[in-house]
Design a protein around this motif. Sequence first.
Motif, PDB file in Angstrom:
ATOM      1  N   GLU A   1       0.820  -1.211   0.000  1.00 23.66           N
ATOM      2  CA  GLU A   1       0.000   0.000   0.000  1.00 23.66           C
ATOM      3  C   GLU A   1       0.856   1.264   0.000  1.00 23.66           C
ATOM      4  O   GLU A   1       0.361   2.370  -0.252  1.00 23.66           O
ATOM      5  N   TYR A   2       2.141   1.097   0.299  1.00 25.08           N
ATOM      6  CA  TYR A   2       3.094   2.212   0.226  1.00 25.08           C
ATOM      7  C   TYR A   2       3.982   2.092  -1.016  1.00 25.08           C
ATOM      8  O   TYR A   2       5.047   2.698  -1.094  1.00 25.08           O
ATOM      9  N   ASP A   3       3.519   1.267  -1.969  1.00 28.80           N
ATOM     10  CA  ASP A   3       4.219   1.045  -3.243  1.00 28.80           C
ATOM     11  C   ASP A   3       5.603   0.439  -3.053  1.00 28.80           C
ATOM     12  O   ASP A   3       6.534   0.706  -3.838  1.00 28.80           O
ATOM     13  N   LEU A   4       5.755  -0.389  -2.036  1.00 28.95           N
ATOM     14  CA  LEU A   4       6.998  -1.126  -1.818  1.00 28.95           C
ATOM     15  C   LEU A   4       6.766  -2.604  -2.127  1.00 28.95           C
ATOM     16  O   LEU A   4       5.780  -3.194  -1.676  1.00 28.95           O
ATOM     17  N   ILE A   5       7.687  -3.183  -2.887  1.00 30.85           N
ATOM     18  CA  ILE A   5       7.596  -4.611  -3.209  1.00 30.85           C
ATOM     19  C   ILE A   5       8.409  -5.376  -2.171  1.00 30.85           C
ATOM     20  O   ILE A   5       9.636  -5.441  -2.237  1.00 30.85           O
ATOM     21  N   ALA A   6       7.723  -5.911  -1.181  1.00 24.99           N
ATOM     22  CA  ALA A   6       8.370  -6.680  -0.115  1.00 24.99           C
ATOM     23  C   ALA A   6       8.232  -8.168  -0.407  1.00 24.99           C
ATOM     24  O   ALA A   6       7.280  -8.596  -1.065  1.00 24.99           O
ATOM     25  N   GLU A   7       9.204  -8.946   0.072  1.00 29.76           N
ATOM     26  CA  GLU A   7       9.252 -10.369  -0.264  1.00 29.76           C
ATOM     27  C   GLU A   7       9.729 -11.189   0.932  1.00 29.76           C
ATOM     28  O   GLU A   7      10.270 -10.664   1.897  1.00 29.76           O
ATOM     29  N   ARG A   8       9.555 -12.507   0.795  1.00 31.60           N
ATOM     30  CA  ARG A   8      10.193 -13.441   1.705  1.00 31.60           C
ATOM     31  C   ARG A   8      11.586 -13.755   1.165  1.00 31.60           C
ATOM     32  O   ARG A   8      11.825 -13.662  -0.035  1.00 31.60           O
TER      33      ARG A   8
END
Length: 234
Positions: A132-139
Amino acid sequence: MNKKVQVQDLGLKDYKETWDYQEQLFKSILDTKIKNRREAAGLETDNHFLFVEHPHVYTLGKSGDISNLLVDEAQLKAKHAKFYKVNRGGDITYHGPGQVVGYPILDLDNFFTDIHKYLRFLEEVIIRTLAEYDLIAERSKGETGVWLDVGTPFARKICAMGVRASRWVTMHGFALNVNADLGYFDLMIPCGIKGKAVTSLNVELGLEKVDETEVKQKLIKHFSELFEADVVNI
């Protein structure tokens, strides 16, 4: 199955006091489950979700290595920080002001009895919130928690996780860096993983401060969707 989850925001609270409160809620759920098993009482078990912000503290999980804390007791005192060995999984973690810490104390019999799935769902709550903050987070394979730029030389951790479970009741949880002072991470080897950087949401967004209340609202929204939970603020 009781899908109601009682959400409490404890504000700024000492780590040990919060740990004791977690243990109290954890034990209450376990006691109900034991009573149900022994007496076929048919009582509902409660579910809780605690938000909290801790004063500076380092905690070491059951399988952790104390050498991953890079300062001694005197240096900790100079930094106004405390240290505790705790009964969660994982290695060393830092908590401090500017972090949004979440402790779900759930009876997984009300949701699903799969610890691996539980951890993946917690990670997914963070991943969806950061999106929602335009960050692509991953495992990151083999490393619990949530990261940015996985598989590159710039990989950095934004959320640490460590949980405990007994009879499918959970405690401890996640620590999401929102407005964290990243200098405190230099005093340890984060989660015992050498050579990995740590970041905070405000740094990634280039902001002086991110609205932590807004972040909590987004976290609860995604938590309730993923766990199909009926969230109640108390």
